[in-house]
Design an enzyme around this catalytic site. Structure first.
Site, short mmCIF file in Angstrom:
data_model
loop_
_atom_site.label_atom_id
_atom_site.label_comp_id
_atom_site.label_asym_id
_atom_site.label_seq_id
_atom_site.Cartn_x
_atom_site.Cartn_y
_atom_site.Cartn_z
N ASP A 91 0.82 -1.21 0.00
CA ASP A 91 0.00 0.00 0.00
C ASP A 91 0.86 1.26 0.00
OD1 ASP A 91 0.85 -0.70 2.65
OD2 ASP A 91 -0.60 0.70 3.48
N GLU A 114 0.24 -1.23 5.73
CA GLU A 114 1.40 -0.79 6.52
C GLU A 114 1.28 0.69 6.85
OE1 GLU A 114 5.57 0.69 7.22
OE2 GLU A 114 4.07 1.35 5.79
N GLU A 115 0.76 1.46 5.90
CA GLU A 115 0.66 2.90 6.09
C GLU A 115 -0.50 3.29 7.01
OE1 GLU A 115 2.99 4.66 5.28
OE2 GLU A 115 3.88 4.10 3.37
#
Length: 382
Positions: free
Chosen positions: A79, A140-141
């Site tokens: 992502d 992850e973000e």
């Protein structure tokens, strides 16, 4: 060694595939096909059911040609942050850039492209290797959501490397902090701000007083704290009865982290009580710290690989978290590695082409160097 045109073309293809965090379906499906074509067995876990993101994490496994080599893994995330839709990448003067209206997405599509090109070189040059796994995370973000909900039963690695840090190729992030998120609600008392303000208790004023008494910013070399979100009130003529604050603390020393969190929690509660208000405080420990030294095998292998590609290793620490934190916490020793991207999370993000090529070389060198140690359970000579 590196087929630069093939690498650059794939990097651009990945960048052009929209993948803002929470909307990872398209990039996930693209990666599934690419990894299967490289000979990986690919499994998507069920984390999307827990995170609400557009896809789960991918765990891809490539069988080794060396039976006694350790199992290593690499992790990247699929992502990106926003604005990351309709990216128009260009290569100019040695740098990949967007058109300035979006991010570029080299965080972490540079890592993804480098991993796949590295495997192609491995196969084309018949380089001996042990079993290799890729853990490619969604979300992850969004606070490491994917890795925090990873099905760890799919991972069978002895140690590994996150290909996901700024700084030039050669930097080895051997230590990174744990993070705690502190969610606070202050309850005061509403009143008319012009008629009878003395009958009210301003939740905003209480929160402000508490924050003014806190140790914030750089606490010490290992510890930081920040107020990131503050919201309260409904109108200028109403004494606000409610304020919401989201803050964080980080430290590479978890004793220090707990002490900082306790200080912030107590300050909110004590000031609220002094002023006749009430504070509700919830703390969430988001991910653990990790700390390795040059005595640890994962760092030794990273150093050897950096030297193998002609760079000078720099073992350093970070103030930010990554999937390396979560994976190390699961028991898979992991260091994060610099891959050279610049100005990430901004519309001025750029990726040096030479660092992308060097990252591929690093991936191959990590695989080669990691194969030169005994497998799990065998005696390791420092």
């Amino acid at each position: 060694m590196v087929d630069q045109q093939r690498l650059f073309d794939e990097f651009i293809e990945l960048i052009k595939t929209d993948s803002e965090t929470g909307d990872e379906r398209a990039i996930c499906d693209l990666l599934k096909g690419k990894l299967a074509a490289l000979g990986f067995e690919v499994v998507e876990d069920d984390s999307a059911e827990k995170t609400g993101h557009g896809a789960g994490n991918l765990v891809a496994t490539l069988n080794g040609t060396l039976e006694d080599a350790p199992i290593i893994y690499f992790t990247c995330h699929m992502d990106t942050v926003a604005p990351g839709k309709g990216i128009k990448p260009t290569l100019k003067d040695g740098y990949f850039e967007s058109d300035g209206t979006t991010i570029l997405g080299s965080d972490d599509k540079a890592g993804l492209a480098a991993l796949m090109e590295g495997i192609r070189l491995l196969k084309e040059q018949n380089i001996p290797h042990g079993k290799i796994q890729f853990v490619i995370t969604a979300g992850e973000e969004s606070g490491l959501m994917g890795s925090r909900h990873l099905d760890t039963s799919l991972v069978d690695a002895d140690f590994g490397f996150a290909i996901d840090s700024n700084g030039p190729v050669g930097e080895i992030i051997a230590s990174a902090p744990a993070q705690a998120k502190i969610i606070t609600t202050i309850y005061g008392k509403a009143a008319h701000a012009g008629v009878n303000p003395e009958d009210g208790i301003s939740a905003i004023q209480v929160a402000s007083r508490a924050i003014s008494k806190m140790r914030l910013g750089r606490i010490d070399a290992e510890t930081t704290a920040n107020i990131g979100f503050f919201k309260g009130g409904t109108a200028s003529n109403v004494v606000p009865e409610k304020a919401e604050i989201i803050s964080e603390a980080r430290s590479r020393n978890e004793i220090k982290l707990k002490a900082q969190v306790k200080h912030m929690e107590q300050t909110f509660k004590e000031v609220a009580e002094e002023l006749g208000a009430r504070a509700e405080v919830e703390t969430r420990f988001m991910y653990p710290s990790y700390k390795f030294t040059e005595e640890d095998l994962v760092v030794q292998k990273a150093i050897a690989a950096v030297e193998k590609i002609g760079r000078t290793p720099k073992v350093t620490v970070s103030g930010g978290g990554s999937d390396a934190n979560v994976m190390s916490g699961y028991g898979f020793p992991t260091v994060n590695l610099g891959i050279g991207y610049e100005n990430i999370h901004t519309t001025s993000e750029r990726m040096p082409a030479k660092e992308l090529v060097k990252t591929v070389e690093l991936v191959v060198a990590l695989i080669e160097e990691s194969a030169n140690v005994p497998a799990k359970g065998a005696e390791v000579t420092p």
